[in-house]
Structures are given as C-alpha cells and as structure tokens.
Design a protein around this motif. Structure first.
Motif, PDB file in Angstrom:
ATOM      1  N   GLY A 128       0.803  -1.222   0.000  1.00 49.92           N
ATOM      2  CA  GLY A 128       0.000   0.000   0.000  1.00 49.92           C
ATOM      3  C   GLY A 128       0.831   1.266   0.000  1.00 49.92           C
ATOM      4  O   GLY A 128       0.298   2.348  -0.213  1.00 49.92           O
ATOM      5  N   LEU A 129       2.137   1.139   0.227  1.00 51.55           N
ATOM      6  CA  LEU A 129       3.003   2.309   0.253  1.00 51.55           C
ATOM      7  C   LEU A 129       3.598   2.642  -1.105  1.00 51.55           C
ATOM      8  O   LEU A 129       4.036   3.766  -1.330  1.00 51.55           O
ATOM      9  CB  LEU A 129       4.165   2.080   1.239  1.00 51.55           C
ATOM     10  CG  LEU A 129       3.808   1.812   2.705  1.00 51.55           C
ATOM     11  CD1 LEU A 129       5.087   1.546   3.503  1.00 51.55           C
ATOM     12  CD2 LEU A 129       3.044   2.977   3.310  1.00 51.55           C
ATOM     13  N   ILE A 130       3.639   1.664  -2.004  1.00 52.47           N
ATOM     14  CA  ILE A 130       4.372   1.854  -3.255  1.00 52.47           C
ATOM     15  C   ILE A 130       3.536   2.589  -4.304  1.00 52.47           C
ATOM     16  O   ILE A 130       2.317   2.650  -4.224  1.00 52.47           O
ATOM     17  CB  ILE A 130       4.859   0.517  -3.845  1.00 52.47           C
ATOM     18  CG1 ILE A 130       3.672  -0.336  -4.320  1.00 52.47           C
ATOM     19  CG2 ILE A 130       5.690  -0.250  -2.832  1.00 52.47           C
ATOM     20  CD1 ILE A 130       4.102  -1.577  -5.088  1.00 52.47           C
ATOM     21  N   SER A 131       4.227   3.130  -5.281  1.00 53.59           N
ATOM     22  CA  SER A 131       3.568   3.805  -6.396  1.00 53.59           C
ATOM     23  C   SER A 131       4.469   3.758  -7.616  1.00 53.59           C
ATOM     24  O   SER A 131       5.648   3.407  -7.524  1.00 53.59           O
ATOM     25  CB  SER A 131       3.252   5.266  -6.032  1.00 53.59           C
ATOM     26  OG  SER A 131       4.455   5.966  -5.760  1.00 53.59           O
ATOM     27  N   ASN A 132       3.941   4.108  -8.758  1.00 55.06           N
ATOM     28  CA  ASN A 132       4.700   4.149 -10.006  1.00 55.06           C
ATOM     29  C   ASN A 132       5.362   2.807 -10.312  1.00 55.06           C
ATOM     30  O   ASN A 132       4.676   1.817 -10.499  1.00 55.06           O
ATOM     31  CB  ASN A 132       5.713   5.283  -9.983  1.00 55.06           C
ATOM     32  CG  ASN A 132       5.038   6.643  -9.877  1.00 55.06           C
ATOM     33  OD1 ASN A 132       3.941   6.831 -10.390  1.00 55.06           O
ATOM     34  ND2 ASN A 132       5.657   7.577  -9.210  1.00 55.06           N
ATOM     35  N   LEU A 133       6.701   2.741 -10.298  1.00 52.20           N
ATOM     36  CA  LEU A 133       7.389   1.523 -10.723  1.00 52.20           C
ATOM     37  C   LEU A 133       7.681   0.547  -9.592  1.00 52.20           C
ATOM     38  O   LEU A 133       8.361  -0.453  -9.806  1.00 52.20           O
ATOM     39  CB  LEU A 133       8.705   1.893 -11.432  1.00 52.20           C
ATOM     40  CG  LEU A 133       8.530   2.692 -12.731  1.00 52.20           C
ATOM     41  CD1 LEU A 133       9.886   3.023 -13.325  1.00 52.20           C
ATOM     42  CD2 LEU A 133       7.688   1.915 -13.737  1.00 52.20           C
ATOM     43  N   ASN A 174      21.444 -11.842 -14.660  1.00 54.26           N
ATOM     44  CA  ASN A 174      22.087 -10.914 -13.734  1.00 54.26           C
ATOM     45  C   ASN A 174      21.070 -10.175 -12.863  1.00 54.26           C
ATOM     46  O   ASN A 174      21.317  -9.058 -12.426  1.00 54.26           O
ATOM     47  CB  ASN A 174      22.942  -9.904 -14.517  1.00 54.26           C
ATOM     48  CG  ASN A 174      23.903  -9.153 -13.620  1.00 54.26           C
ATOM     49  OD1 ASN A 174      24.377  -9.682 -12.622  1.00 54.26           O
ATOM     50  ND2 ASN A 174      24.180  -7.902 -13.985  1.00 54.26           N
ATOM     51  N   ASP A 175      19.932 -10.819 -12.602  1.00 54.19           N
ATOM     52  CA  ASP A 175      18.894 -10.201 -11.775  1.00 54.19           C
ATOM     53  C   ASP A 175      19.031 -10.717 -10.348  1.00 54.19           C
ATOM     54  O   ASP A 175      18.526 -11.789 -10.007  1.00 54.19           O
ATOM     55  CB  ASP A 175      17.504 -10.514 -12.328  1.00 54.19           C
ATOM     56  CG  ASP A 175      17.202  -9.744 -13.602  1.00 54.19           C
ATOM     57  OD1 ASP A 175      18.105  -9.037 -14.075  1.00 54.19           O
ATOM     58  OD2 ASP A 175      16.067  -9.858 -14.109  1.00 54.19           O
ATOM     59  N   ASP A 176      19.708  -9.962  -9.512  1.00 58.00           N
ATOM     60  CA  ASP A 176      20.059 -10.449  -8.177  1.00 58.00           C
ATOM     61  C   ASP A 176      19.403  -9.704  -7.026  1.00 58.00           C
ATOM     62  O   ASP A 176      19.712  -9.982  -5.865  1.00 58.00           O
ATOM     63  CB  ASP A 176      21.588 -10.379  -7.986  1.00 58.00           C
ATOM     64  CG  ASP A 176      22.324 -11.297  -8.948  1.00 58.00           C
ATOM     65  OD1 ASP A 176      21.789 -12.373  -9.273  1.00 58.00           O
ATOM     66  OD2 ASP A 176      23.432 -10.927  -9.382  1.00 58.00           O
ATOM     67  N   CYS A 177      18.516  -8.777  -7.321  1.00 54.19           N
ATOM     68  CA  CYS A 177      17.869  -8.012  -6.252  1.00 54.19           C
ATOM     69  C   CYS A 177      16.354  -8.044  -6.404  1.00 54.19           C
ATOM     70  O   CYS A 177      15.828  -7.967  -7.523  1.00 54.19           O
ATOM     71  CB  CYS A 177      18.360  -6.567  -6.253  1.00 54.19           C
ATOM     72  SG  CYS A 177      20.094  -6.405  -5.757  1.00 54.19           S
ATOM     73  N   GLY A 178      15.652  -8.164  -5.264  1.00 56.59           N
ATOM     74  CA  GLY A 178      14.201  -8.258  -5.282  1.00 56.59           C
ATOM     75  C   GLY A 178      13.524  -6.903  -5.243  1.00 56.59           C
ATOM     76  O   GLY A 178      13.964  -5.990  -4.543  1.00 56.59           O
ATOM     77  N   VAL A 179      12.442  -6.785  -6.004  1.00 59.07           N
ATOM     78  CA  VAL A 179      11.711  -5.526  -6.079  1.00 59.07           C
ATOM     79  C   VAL A 179      10.211  -5.810  -6.109  1.00 59.07           C
ATOM     80  O   VAL A 179       9.772  -6.838  -6.632  1.00 59.07           O
ATOM     81  CB  VAL A 179      12.124  -4.736  -7.349  1.00 59.07           C
ATOM     82  CG1 VAL A 179      11.749  -5.482  -8.607  1.00 59.07           C
ATOM     83  CG2 VAL A 179      11.535  -3.326  -7.347  1.00 59.07           C
ATOM     84  N   ILE A 180       9.423  -4.924  -5.503  1.00 58.12           N
ATOM     85  CA  ILE A 180       7.969  -5.008  -5.596  1.00 58.12           C
ATOM     86  C   ILE A 180       7.538  -4.240  -6.833  1.00 58.12           C
ATOM     87  O   ILE A 180       7.921  -3.086  -7.016  1.00 58.12           O
ATOM     88  CB  ILE A 180       7.281  -4.393  -4.362  1.00 58.12           C
ATOM     89  CG1 ILE A 180       7.758  -5.072  -3.082  1.00 58.12           C
ATOM     90  CG2 ILE A 180       5.765  -4.519  -4.483  1.00 58.12           C
ATOM     91  CD1 ILE A 180       7.198  -4.442  -1.816  1.00 58.12           C
ATOM     92  N   VAL A 181       6.745  -4.878  -7.680  1.00 61.70           N
ATOM     93  CA  VAL A 181       6.293  -4.250  -8.923  1.00 61.70           C
ATOM     94  C   VAL A 181       4.914  -3.632  -8.720  1.00 61.70           C
ATOM     95  O   VAL A 181       3.989  -4.282  -8.237  1.00 61.70           O
ATOM     96  CB  VAL A 181       6.249  -5.282 -10.067  1.00 61.70           C
ATOM     97  CG1 VAL A 181       5.748  -4.618 -11.352  1.00 61.70           C
ATOM     98  CG2 VAL A 181       7.624  -5.895 -10.280  1.00 61.70           C
ATOM     99  N   PHE A 182       4.790  -2.376  -9.071  1.00 63.43           N
ATOM    100  CA  PHE A 182       3.523  -1.662  -8.934  1.00 63.43           C
ATOM    101  C   PHE A 182       2.496  -2.191  -9.937  1.00 63.43           C
ATOM    102  O   PHE A 182       2.816  -2.523 -11.069  1.00 63.43           O
ATOM    103  CB  PHE A 182       3.734  -0.165  -9.156  1.00 63.43           C
ATOM    104  CG  PHE A 182       2.471   0.643  -9.103  1.00 63.43           C
ATOM    105  CD1 PHE A 182       1.814   0.826  -7.903  1.00 63.43           C
ATOM    106  CD2 PHE A 182       1.944   1.218 -10.254  1.00 63.43           C
ATOM    107  CE1 PHE A 182       0.650   1.576  -7.832  1.00 63.43           C
ATOM    108  CE2 PHE A 182       0.778   1.962 -10.200  1.00 63.43           C
ATOM    109  CZ  PHE A 182       0.130   2.142  -8.991  1.00 63.43           C
ATOM    110  N   GLY A 183       1.232  -2.269  -9.504  1.00 62.78           N
ATOM    111  CA  GLY A 183       0.160  -2.659 -10.402  1.00 62.78           C
ATOM    112  C   GLY A 183      -0.101  -4.155 -10.460  1.00 62.78           C
ATOM    113  O   GLY A 183      -1.018  -4.603 -11.159  1.00 62.78           O
ATOM    114  N   LEU A 198      16.969   1.449 -11.323  1.00 62.24           N
ATOM    115  CA  LEU A 198      16.512   2.534 -10.455  1.00 62.24           C
ATOM    116  C   LEU A 198      15.066   2.326 -10.033  1.00 62.24           C
ATOM    117  O   LEU A 198      14.176   2.146 -10.869  1.00 62.24           O
ATOM    118  CB  LEU A 198      16.660   3.882 -11.165  1.00 62.24           C
ATOM    119  CG  LEU A 198      18.073   4.296 -11.570  1.00 62.24           C
ATOM    120  CD1 LEU A 198      18.058   5.670 -12.226  1.00 62.24           C
ATOM    121  CD2 LEU A 198      19.015   4.295 -10.370  1.00 62.24           C
ATOM    122  N   SER A 199      14.857   2.327  -8.740  1.00 61.81           N
ATOM    123  CA  SER A 199      13.510   2.172  -8.198  1.00 61.81           C
ATOM    124  C   SER A 199      13.409   2.933  -6.886  1.00 61.81           C
ATOM    125  O   SER A 199      14.419   3.372  -6.323  1.00 61.81           O
ATOM    126  CB  SER A 199      13.196   0.688  -7.968  1.00 61.81           C
ATOM    127  OG  SER A 199      11.843   0.515  -7.581  1.00 61.81           O
TER     128      SER A 199
END
Length: 208
Positions: A128-133, A174-183, A198-199
């Motif tokens: 609920g905190l994230i936005s955009n990317l 080479n994808d070694d970091c976790g990210v939450i994807v918006f949407g 960049l995120s």
C-alpha cells in the motif's frame, strides 16, 4: 421493594465490573511493554493514510512512565517525518529512485534498512506504500545464485513472486535483487531485477 433490591444488585455488578476494568488498565499502564503504546495507536490504518499518531484517550503524558512516554514521542516524531507505523516497525518510502546498493545506504542513514517482509499482513501493508514503478525489497541472491536472503541475514522462506519469477533475467542472468512491482496482485508482486536498476526504496526500522 424487590425492584429496588434488584436495581441495587445490578448497580453493584456494574460498579464491580468498572473497578475490574480500571484495575486491569492500571496494570497495563504500569507495564513497560511497547504493547501499551501500540494499543494507544489504535490501528494500523492510521499510518497508511499518514495521519498523526493519535493521543491517548487517558492522557498518556500523565499515565506513562518516562521510558514509554519517550517512545511515544519518538513515534510521533518519525510519523511527522513521513514514517508510517505497522506492528513493531516504522516504514518510509523514498521520493526519488535509486539502485539497490544506494537505496540500502539511504536507509542506513536513518538507522534503518531495506524492508524485510515477515508476514502476509506486512506484505499487504507495504504494498500500500508503493507507487509508479514499485520499490526495492531488502532481498538479494548476490552471494549465492538462487539462494535468496534478506538483509538481516535470514534465508527467504515465504515469498510473493510474480508468476514465472525469479528467473534471473532470463538470458541476461544478472537479476540479483528483489523488487515489488507496482500494479500487480499484492501477493504476486515480486520480481528479480538487476541491482543497478533505479527504483524507489522502502526503509524499515524496528521500534520493539
């Protein structure tokens, strides 16, 4: 006469119950547990909206011991600085994008670290905190490909990856970091990405 006696008995029961509740509240106030503070904060929805931490219904400045009162003041200060409260932690999302490494440094400047997800409820709150990317998680498999670890050193046990993820970037590898994807659906919103991507950044610090 019978009616009067019955009324007196009911009144006594109500007074006894009231006294019982007062005694329980007094014991709670004397406790040094952070749970008192969390009780006065009422509920976590306050902080998703970014509203100020509510005052105690019983004037905490008078009822609390100095240590707990100071904790409440600290929570208020963090909340006024944009931090959001949930359970035993405070969370802040950056206003600019940065790579994973810089993002972690950014969090550490506030005596925090990249967010670690410990429950489904926490995942729902953080989403609920994230936005955009989206935003970085404190999750990486840099040390050992395929073995995902949180920044606190614990191995990943419960995950919320998108379908087909993590895939290490397919051919890129080479994808070694976790990210939450918006949407994406809350419980299927994680992706592995290159750490120099960049995120936004979600920082977390414990107040327990």
């Amino acid at each position: 006469m019978k009616t009067i006696t019955t009324t007196k008995a009911c009144t006594k029961q109500l007074l006894d119950k009231l006294q019982e509740n007062i005694s329980w509240a007094q014991m709670e106030v004397k406790s040094h547990s952070i749970s008192i503070v969390k009780g006065w904060l009422t509920n976590d929805r306050f902080f998703i909206k970014g509203e100020p931490i509510p005052r105690s219904r019983t004037s905490p400045s008078k009822a609390l011991d100095s240590g707990t009162a100071q904790t409440l003041k600290t929570l208020n200060r963090w909340n006024n600085s944009g931090w959001k409260y949930f359970k035993s932690s405070m969370y802040s999302i950056s206003t600019v994008k940065m790579n994973w490494t810089v993002g972690r440094q950014h969090c550490r400047k506030s005596e925090a670290d990249l967010v670690v997800i410990n429950s489904k409820e926490e995942m729902i709150f953080v989403h609920g905190l994230i936005s955009n990317l989206g935003a970085w998680l404190g999750l990486t498999d840099t040390e050992n490909e395929g073995v995902w670890k949180w920044v606190d050193g614990k191995e990943l046990t419960t995950s919320y990856w998108m379908k087909g993820q993590p895939n290490n970037g397919g051919r890129n590898g080479n994808d070694d970091c976790g990210v939450i994807v918006f949407g994406k659906a809350v419980l299927q919103s994680w992706n592995d990405n290159q750490c120099n991507y960049l995120s936004y950044v979600i920082c977390e610090k414990s107040v327990a």
